[in-house]
Design an enzyme around this catalytic site. Sequence first.
Site, PDB file in Angstrom:
ATOM      1  N   ARG A  21       0.864  -1.191   0.000  1.00 33.18           N
ATOM      2  CA  ARG A  21       0.000   0.000   0.000  1.00 33.18           C
ATOM      3  C   ARG A  21       0.895   1.233   0.000  1.00 33.18           C
ATOM      4  NH1 ARG A  21      -3.575  -2.618  -1.693  1.00 33.18           N
ATOM      5  NH2 ARG A  21      -5.651  -2.968  -0.812  1.00 33.18           N
ATOM      6  N   HIS A  48      -1.584  -0.138  -9.826  1.00 30.79           N
ATOM      7  CA  HIS A  48      -2.274  -1.041  -8.883  1.00 30.79           C
ATOM      8  C   HIS A  48      -2.778  -2.293  -9.614  1.00 30.79           C
ATOM      9  CE1 HIS A  48      -4.467  -1.160  -4.765  1.00 30.79           C
ATOM     10  NE2 HIS A  48      -4.245  -2.380  -5.224  1.00 30.79           N
TER      11      HIS A  48
HETATM   12  P1  NAP Z   1      -1.826 -10.904   5.533  1.00 34.04           P
HETATM   13  O1  NAP Z   1      -1.932 -12.367   5.238  1.00 34.04           O
HETATM   14  O2  NAP Z   1      -2.720 -10.332   6.581  1.00 34.04           O
HETATM   15  O3  NAP Z   1      -0.296 -10.607   5.902  1.00 34.04           O
HETATM   16  C1  NAP Z   1       0.108  -9.384   6.423  1.00 34.04           C
HETATM   17  C2  NAP Z   1       1.523  -9.512   6.950  1.00 34.04           C
HETATM   18  O4  NAP Z   1       1.937  -8.238   7.453  1.00 34.04           O
HETATM   19  C3  NAP Z   1       1.634 -10.491   8.129  1.00 34.04           C
HETATM   20  O5  NAP Z   1       2.852 -11.183   8.069  1.00 34.04           O
HETATM   21  C4  NAP Z   1       1.604  -9.559   9.328  1.00 34.04           C
HETATM   22  O6  NAP Z   1       2.256 -10.050  10.487  1.00 34.04           O
HETATM   23  C5  NAP Z   1       2.398  -8.396   8.784  1.00 34.04           C
HETATM   24  N1  NAP Z   1       2.146  -7.197   9.592  1.00 34.04           N
HETATM   25  C6  NAP Z   1       0.989  -6.539   9.799  1.00 34.04           C
HETATM   26  N2  NAP Z   1       1.169  -5.509  10.655  1.00 34.04           N
HETATM   27  C7  NAP Z   1       2.475  -5.521  10.985  1.00 34.04           C
HETATM   28  C8  NAP Z   1       3.272  -4.725  11.830  1.00 34.04           C
HETATM   29  N3  NAP Z   1       2.761  -3.691  12.522  1.00 34.04           N
HETATM   30  N4  NAP Z   1       4.585  -5.025  11.948  1.00 34.04           N
HETATM   31  C9  NAP Z   1       5.103  -6.076  11.282  1.00 34.04           C
HETATM   32  N5  NAP Z   1       4.411  -6.883  10.455  1.00 34.04           N
HETATM   33  C10 NAP Z   1       3.098  -6.606  10.312  1.00 34.04           C
HETATM   34  O7  NAP Z   1      -2.079 -10.039   4.214  1.00 34.04           O
HETATM   35  P2  NAP Z   1      -1.856 -10.491   2.686  1.00 34.04           P
HETATM   36  O8  NAP Z   1      -3.025 -11.218   2.173  1.00 34.04           O
HETATM   37  O9  NAP Z   1      -0.511 -11.108   2.563  1.00 34.04           O
HETATM   38  O10 NAP Z   1      -1.863  -9.056   1.971  1.00 34.04           O
HETATM   39  C11 NAP Z   1      -0.897  -8.058   2.300  1.00 34.04           C
HETATM   40  C12 NAP Z   1      -1.288  -6.744   1.645  1.00 34.04           C
HETATM   41  O11 NAP Z   1      -1.046  -6.805   0.245  1.00 34.04           O
HETATM   42  C13 NAP Z   1      -2.768  -6.371   1.729  1.00 34.04           C
HETATM   43  O12 NAP Z   1      -3.089  -5.818   2.987  1.00 34.04           O
HETATM   44  C14 NAP Z   1      -2.887  -5.367   0.620  1.00 34.04           C
HETATM   45  O13 NAP Z   1      -2.615  -4.079   1.143  1.00 34.04           O
HETATM   46  C15 NAP Z   1      -1.797  -5.763  -0.370  1.00 34.04           C
HETATM   47  N6  NAP Z   1      -2.320  -6.244  -1.659  1.00 34.04           N
HETATM   48  C16 NAP Z   1      -1.997  -5.555  -2.783  1.00 34.04           C
HETATM   49  C17 NAP Z   1      -2.452  -5.995  -4.035  1.00 34.04           C
HETATM   50  C18 NAP Z   1      -2.065  -5.275  -5.286  1.00 34.04           C
HETATM   51  O14 NAP Z   1      -2.565  -5.595  -6.373  1.00 34.04           O
HETATM   52  N7  NAP Z   1      -1.163  -4.321  -5.236  1.00 34.04           N
HETATM   53  C19 NAP Z   1      -3.252  -7.147  -4.122  1.00 34.04           C
HETATM   54  C20 NAP Z   1      -3.573  -7.821  -2.941  1.00 34.04           C
HETATM   55  C21 NAP Z   1      -3.110  -7.362  -1.710  1.00 34.04           C
HETATM   56  P3  NAP Z   1       1.683 -11.332  11.264  1.00 34.04           P
HETATM   57  O15 NAP Z   1       2.006 -12.497  10.358  1.00 34.04           O
HETATM   58  O16 NAP Z   1       2.453 -11.338  12.512  1.00 34.04           O
HETATM   59  O17 NAP Z   1       0.201 -11.114  11.410  1.00 34.04           O
END
Ligand code: NAP
Length: 310
Positions: A225, A273
Amino acid sequence: MLNVLFSAQPERWDEYRAPLTNAFAKAGLEVDLAQSHTPADVDYIIFAPNGPVTDFSPYTKTKAIMSLWAGVETVVDNATLTQPLCRLVDDSLTNGMVEWVVGHTLRHHLGMDAHITKQDGTWDNFIYPPIAAHRPVTILGIGALGAACGQALHALGFPVTGWSRRAKDIPNIRCLHGDDGLRTALTGAQIVILLLPQTPQTTNILTGDTLALMAKGSSVINPGRGPLIDDAALLAALDSGHIAHATLDVFRIEPLPPQDPYWAHPQVTVTPHIASSTRPETAAEVIVENISRGEAGKPFRYLVDRGRGY
Ligand code: NAP
């Protein structure tokens, strides 16, 4: 009969109607799926943050909101949202992200631009990249997407470090967490990939201070993001040459305004995006499976923790 409201941009209806209808039929659920229902009658909302529903308070019997997006930062602090919120975790979304991340990582690792953009008749074969084993890659955020990208990069030979909020143990990834872990994860990293959710804690995770920990001449890849990066600090690090290149898919303001300095910067690649998109066929199956779980009295999968913001 379940009443399921589809609340996304109207043009999405044609893409999702058939996959959702088929998935409900396959699951043996009798459903009235529509773009409009009396709010008090709605059992589930299939939801995109840019769709029409912004006030959840009239949906008094709604059992869950099923997001079509993985990122939920624009809805998680909606004061009217009292119903459970499930984000999207889907193999197609994950695989799309893995392909995009691997592609852009290899571009930077191999220095592909030198050949793609400079076909000037010069036969210069003295510069070659290190092998992947000598190119440390760090992924901030090793959840559904980051961990999968880490496995793919490991398979190519890159030493992969991952950083998360809680301590984790993921094969093939050096897992770090917490403030100290962040500094260790970034120190000497040559390619940093951001796959964190946007929360108050992750905003501006890359600042002048943390960018300075990365190796000189390194690259940043951000499909997470926009607010994860302090834009002024990144531009300064690019101008100084400390960061050689940034590939950015997400921004504080989207669409990225034409006058934004990122567009014209020679060391920045802007993608609109598109790192990974939700695919209706597979997303429909994931969402219907989750609704089936709810109807069977099982806990929902992929529940967003409102307190932690993702
Ligand atoms: P997820 O499974 O919830 O993983 C998020 C990761 O971030 C987890 O490892 C989490 O730690 C870590 N995290 C969150 N807060 C943190 C903090 N304060 N300090 C350190 N680590 C932290 O999410 P996901 O499905 O992988 O998706 C990640 C992001 O990708 C989405 O939120 C979205 O913004 C982005 N995204 C972008 C696109 C695009 O097309 N550009 C598409 C899809 C998603 P824990 O493991 O300890 O919980």
